[in-house]
Write an enzyme that holds these catalytic residues in place. Structure first.
Site, PDB file in Angstrom:
ATOM      1  NE  ARG A   1      -2.779   0.419   3.491  1.00  0.00           N
ATOM      2  CZ  ARG A   1      -2.119   0.879   4.394  1.00  0.00           C
ATOM      3  NH1 ARG A   1      -1.345   1.841   4.461  1.00  0.00           N
ATOM      4  NH2 ARG A   1      -2.351  -0.070   5.657  1.00  0.00           N
TER       5      ARG A   1
ATOM      6  CE1 TYR B   1     -16.262  10.747 -16.260  1.00  0.00           C
ATOM      7  CE2 TYR B   1     -15.663  10.828 -13.928  1.00  0.00           C
ATOM      8  CZ  TYR B   1     -16.275  10.104 -15.062  1.00  0.00           C
ATOM      9  OH  TYR B   1     -16.356   8.730 -15.209  1.00  0.00           O
TER      10      TYR B   1
ATOM     11  CG  ASP C   1      -9.692  15.263 -15.231  1.00  0.00           C
ATOM     12  OD1 ASP C   1      -8.940  14.836 -16.127  1.00  0.00           O
ATOM     13  OD2 ASP C   1     -10.625  14.898 -14.777  1.00  0.00           O
TER      14      ASP C   1
ATOM     15  CE  LYS D   1     -12.639   7.113 -18.682  1.00  0.00           C
ATOM     16  NZ  LYS D   1     -12.780   8.458 -18.071  1.00  0.00           N
TER      17      LYS D   1
HETATM   18  C1  LIG Z   1     -13.330   8.867 -16.626  1.00  0.00           C
HETATM   19  C2  LIG Z   1     -12.854  10.270 -16.048  1.00  0.00           C
HETATM   20  C3  LIG Z   1     -12.550  10.338 -14.753  1.00  0.00           C
HETATM   21  C4  LIG Z   1     -12.732   9.363 -13.800  1.00  0.00           C
HETATM   22  O1  LIG Z   1     -11.984   8.129 -13.866  1.00  0.00           O
HETATM   23  P1  LIG Z   1     -12.104   6.574 -13.561  1.00  0.00           P
HETATM   24  O2  LIG Z   1     -11.043   6.091 -13.852  1.00  0.00           O
HETATM   25  O3  LIG Z   1     -13.439   6.187 -14.273  1.00  0.00           O
HETATM   26  O4  LIG Z   1     -12.501   6.664 -12.119  1.00  0.00           O
HETATM   27  C5  LIG Z   1     -12.362  11.592 -14.131  1.00  0.00           C
HETATM   28  N1  LIG Z   1     -12.126  12.911 -15.185  1.00  0.00           N
HETATM   29  C6  LIG Z   1     -12.351  12.720 -16.759  1.00  0.00           C
HETATM   30  C7  LIG Z   1     -12.224  13.751 -17.497  1.00  0.00           C
HETATM   31  C8  LIG Z   1     -12.826  11.360 -16.903  1.00  0.00           C
HETATM   32  O5  LIG Z   1     -13.264  11.235 -18.335  1.00  0.00           O
END
Ligand SMILES: *Cc1c(COP(=O)(O)O)cnc(C)c1O
Length: 381
Positions: free
Chosen positions: A46, A98, A170, A195
Site C-alpha cells: 500500500r 466530468y 484534469d 482512458k
Molecule cells: C473517466 C474520467 C474520470 C474518472 O476516471 P475513472 O478511472 O473512471 O475513475 C475523471 N475525469 C475525466 C475527465 C474522465 O473522463
C-alpha cells in the site's frame, strides 16, 4: 529525451534483481527486511510497490513534472488530489466537469464543509469573480467533456497563483502527449489513466502529477492513509499502454479529423464540435496550448433526441458504452449516460441537449468508421 523515448524508458530501467528488461509485476504484499528497520526501499505494497513506482515515474516524466502518484481509479486520483483541501476551504470549479467529479464535489465533499462555486471557466474573468479569501483550489478540465470547449490554462493558473490557490487540471481528454498543464503554469495534473493513457479499455486507473515537493508529500501521506492504490497488475497494464501513447494519439487524431470532416458534410448532422476545425471557438487557444486536437468528436443531430438515440443504437463498429480513449471506437449519449448526474437545466445551459452524441474515435480504419456512421445515419432520417 523526447516523449516517445520517455514513454518507453522513464522509470523502466532493467530490473535490479534479475535484469528483466520489462518491469516485472511485483505481486507481493510485503518485502522481507534485512533487519528490523532495514528495508530495500519497499516495505508494504500500500505504501509503495516497484511496479507502481515505475508507472508513477513514467507518467510524471510524460507530464514533464517531478512527482507522480498512481491511484486505483481516476476518481481515486480526483479524491486524492482533493486531500489538499481542509474543512472551511473553498474551491472554484469549471462547470463543464466530468460527472463523477461533480458527484464527489456536490454530494461527498460538502459533508466535510468544503465549499464549491461553479463557473464558466472558458471566461477566465468568471474564475476571478468567484474567488473568496478561502479559495484554495481552482479546478478545470480542457478540452471539456462532451462539448470540447477550451479553457486557457495559463490564464487560469495566473488567477489561481495571485489568489494563493492551486490550479488543478484534469488532463484526461488531452493526454500528456497533447498537453502539459504544468508547463503552462498549472500546479497539479489529474488523469483517469483508464482512458487514453491505458488506452485499451482493459484497466481502471488514475494518476496525480505535480512539481511541488511539500504538496507531493501531503498527497502521498494521504494516499497511504486512505489506501486508494492500484494493484501491481493494473499498474503494469497501464504502463504497457503508456508506452504507445504517442503513436496511438497521432492515429486517434487523424481518425477523429476524418470522421469530423465526414460528419460535417452530412444533412442529418446539425453541428460538429471538433477543436481542430478553424471555426471552432477554441481553435486558436487549442493550437496555442495543445500539440494537437485529440480523438473526441461531439455532434448534434438535426433530428433531435430520436435521431441521436437511433444513431447510438445503430452503429456496429462504434460500441455504445461509457468511457473513451480506447483503441476501439465508442459512442455515447451524454444526456442519459456520462452526464446523467447533472440537472437537466444545467445540461441545457451548457449545450448538452438530447440531440448530442459523443464519439470516441478509435484506431480502426477511418474509412470503415465513416461507413459505419453512414449506415447508422441512414436510419436516423
Ligand atoms: C473517466 C474520467 C474520470 C474518472 O476516471 P475513472 O478511472 O473512471 O475513475 C475523471 N475525469 C475525466 C475527465 C474522465 O473522463
Amino acid at each position: 529525451m523526447k516523449f516517445e523515448t520517455r514513454a518507453i524508458h522513464a522509470g523502466q530501467a532493467a530490473d535490479p534483481a534479475t535484469g528483466a528488461t520489462i518491469v516485472p509485476v511485483y505481486q507481493t504484499v510485503t518485502f522481507t527486511q534485512d533487519a528490523i528497520g532495514e528495508d530495500r526501499g519497499f516495505v508494504y505494497s500500500r505504501s509503495g510497490n516497484p511496479t507502481r513506482q515505475a508507472l508513477e515515474t513514467c507518467i510524471a516524466s510524460l507530464e514533464g513534472a517531478r512527482f507522480g502518484l498512481a491511484y486505483a481509479s481516476g476518481m481515486a486520483a480526483v479524491a486524492g488530489a482533493m486531500q489538499m483541501v481542509k474543512s472551511g476551504d473553498h474551491v472554484v470549479v469549471a462547470d463543464d466537469l466530468y460527472g463523477g467529479s461533480y458527484r464527489l464535489f456536490s454530494k461527498i465533499l460538502p459533508n466535510y464543509d468544503v465549499r464549491f462555486s461553479y463557473v464558466d471557466a472558458t471566461q477566465p474573468a468568471e474564475i476571478e469573480k468567484a474567488l473568496t479569501p478561502a479559495t484554495r483550489v481552482v479546478w478545470i478540465e480542457t478540452p471539456t467533456n462532451p462539448m470540447l470547449r477550451l479553457v486557457d490554462v495559463g490564464a487560469a493558473a495566473e488567477i489561481a497563483r495571485r489568489a494563493g490557490a492551486w490550479l488543478v487540471v484534469d488532463n484526461t481528454f488531452a493526454t500528456p502527449y497533447l498537453q502539459n498543464p504544468i508547463a503552462l503554469g498549472a500546479h497539479v495534473v489529474v488523469h483517469s489513466t483508464t482512458k487514453y493513457v491505458g488506452g485499451h479499455s482493459d484497466v481502471i486507473g488514475g494518476a496525480v502529477v505535480l512539481d511541488d515537493e511539500a504538496l507531493y508529500q501531503t498527497l502521498k501521506f494521504a494516499q497511504n492513509a486512505t489506501g486508494g492504490v492500484p494493484g501491481p497488475w493494473d499498474a503494469w497494464l497501464t504502463l504497457r499502454g503508456a508506452k504507445t501513447l504517442a503513436v496511438r494519439m497521432r492515429q486517434h487524431e487523424a481518425n477523429a479529423r476524418a470522421v469530423a470532416e465526414f460528419l460535417r458534410g452530412r444533412p442529418e448532422i446539425a453541428a460538429v464540435h471538433y477543436p481542430g476545425f478553424p471555426d471552432h471557438p477554441g481553435h486558436e487557444l487549442a493550437a496555442r496550448q495543445m500539440r494537437g486536437f485529440g480523438g473526441m468528436v461531439t455532434i448534434e443531430l438535426a433530428g433531435g433526441e430520436a435521431a441521436a438515440k437511433r444513431l447510438c443504437e445503430s452503429t456496429e463498429l462504434f460500441a455504445l458504452g461509457e468511457s473513451l480513449g480506447g483503441v476501439e471506437s465508442l459512442v455515447g449519449y451524454p444526456w442519459l449516460m456520462s452526464h446523467y448526474a447533472f440537472p437537466p437545466e444545467e445540461k441545457r445551459r451548457k449545450g448538452i441537449t438530447e440531440a448530442v452524441v459523443r464519439l470516441s474515435v478509435g484506431l480502426e480504419d477511418a474509412g470503415d468508421l465513416c461507413d459505419d456512421l453512414a449506415q447508422a445515419l441512414a436510419r436516423c432520417r
